[in-house]
Design a protein around this motif. Sequence first.
Motif, PDB file in Angstrom:
ATOM      1  N   SER A 205     -24.982 -29.890-141.720  1.00 24.69           N
ATOM      2  CA  SER A 205     -26.066 -30.604-142.393  1.00 24.69           C
ATOM      3  C   SER A 205     -25.494 -31.538-143.443  1.00 24.69           C
ATOM      4  N   THR A 241     -27.376 -32.231-138.685  1.00 19.36           N
ATOM      5  CA  THR A 241     -28.619 -32.874-139.104  1.00 19.36           C
ATOM      6  C   THR A 241     -28.342 -33.788-140.292  1.00 19.36           C
ATOM      7  N   THR A 243     -30.249 -36.012-143.407  1.00 16.54           N
ATOM      8  CA  THR A 243     -31.457 -36.311-144.185  1.00 16.54           C
ATOM      9  C   THR A 243     -31.075 -37.228-145.327  1.00 16.54           C
TER      10      THR A 243
END
Length: 381
Positions: A205, A241, A243
């Motif tokens: 992440s 991921t 973000t």
Amino acid sequence: MDFPTDYMYGTADTFSFVFKATSTWELPALTSLYLRDVTLCCDENNDKYIDIFSKFVNLKNLSIIGCETNGFKVLNICLPLLSNLELDQPVNGSVKFINVVAPQLKNLTITDFGYKQYLISATNLVFLRYKGYHCFLHFPADDYLSLEKADICLKYPKCAHQVLRLLQQLRNVKFLTLSLEIVELLSLSMELISNQPSPFANLKSLKVHPERYLYEVRKLERVKMSSEVRGYLLDSSPGATFTMVSREEYDTKLAQNLIKQLRTFLEKEKAGTETKMTKMHEQGKAHVDVDMSWKKLNVQIEKGREKASFIIEMLKDINGVLTTLPASNRATIQPSFSTLLAETDIVMKKITDCIKMDCDENQRRLSLCFHELATNLQSSS
């Protein structure tokens, strides 16, 4: 990270004391130490380094917050069993370098907006959070870090070389959070990352968020995250991921939170003022020492001034954020802000009315006191 704040076996909590660093502290049973607003001084040599915790052989948790130093430049924290270390604006004064050697250290949190250099030797580190103006965090070149999580927030990073060196040393991290300012700096330093492979092979992440508000960067160059920087961070972990929070999103949420905080304050203040005014009506005729009542009035006036200053500063902060937002974002918040202004006007009027009631009641008591004195004088003549 929160450590205990009361005296317990193996735990100490120390406030507002001055310790001579040359003293020998031998507390072998101590496992947790919380230091806040403590002054550490050494009056032998201004270039001296100290290792004040060297005798704390079983210390596992250490927190140093807002302390002062005098007489030495290097603070050593060398503890074989240390597991959790929190340094929050740890020391001001003479210290320029903080050296940490802790082979069992698992969790490290550093918040420092000064200019101290940190050298960290902690090969078993699992969690790292570093927040400051620039990149003053260094690990030995041969340290192999086994980090699970790293959160690096730099508000005004200037040296891309230092940032890249740090990122290389965090190469094994799985969950990485970076401030948007780091990404912007790298996007302006493309020559340093061109043809370099991504160091993050284990990344699961990646989160990027701003550390500065929009109104702080209006006069600075606005930089978008380049595809090269994104590739440098993510290409070796294609399944991770990603973000990213834009400054507009960040400031929109900030404005909403500030409005919510101020509204909560106003609601509490309104209820408190109404309760006080009710009590004043009920107790207005009670006999009270005149001198004491005027002292209390001064206190009430000062509290009212402080509340008014706080409310005005909050409103200015909200307005400052709103003025930088795009029209569409601002339009969603403007109605709440307008309602907040109306609520503020009501509360401020109540605070003023409460102070006026105090003034009127004090004047009534003072007049009554004068009348009693005059009556007593006439009775005695």
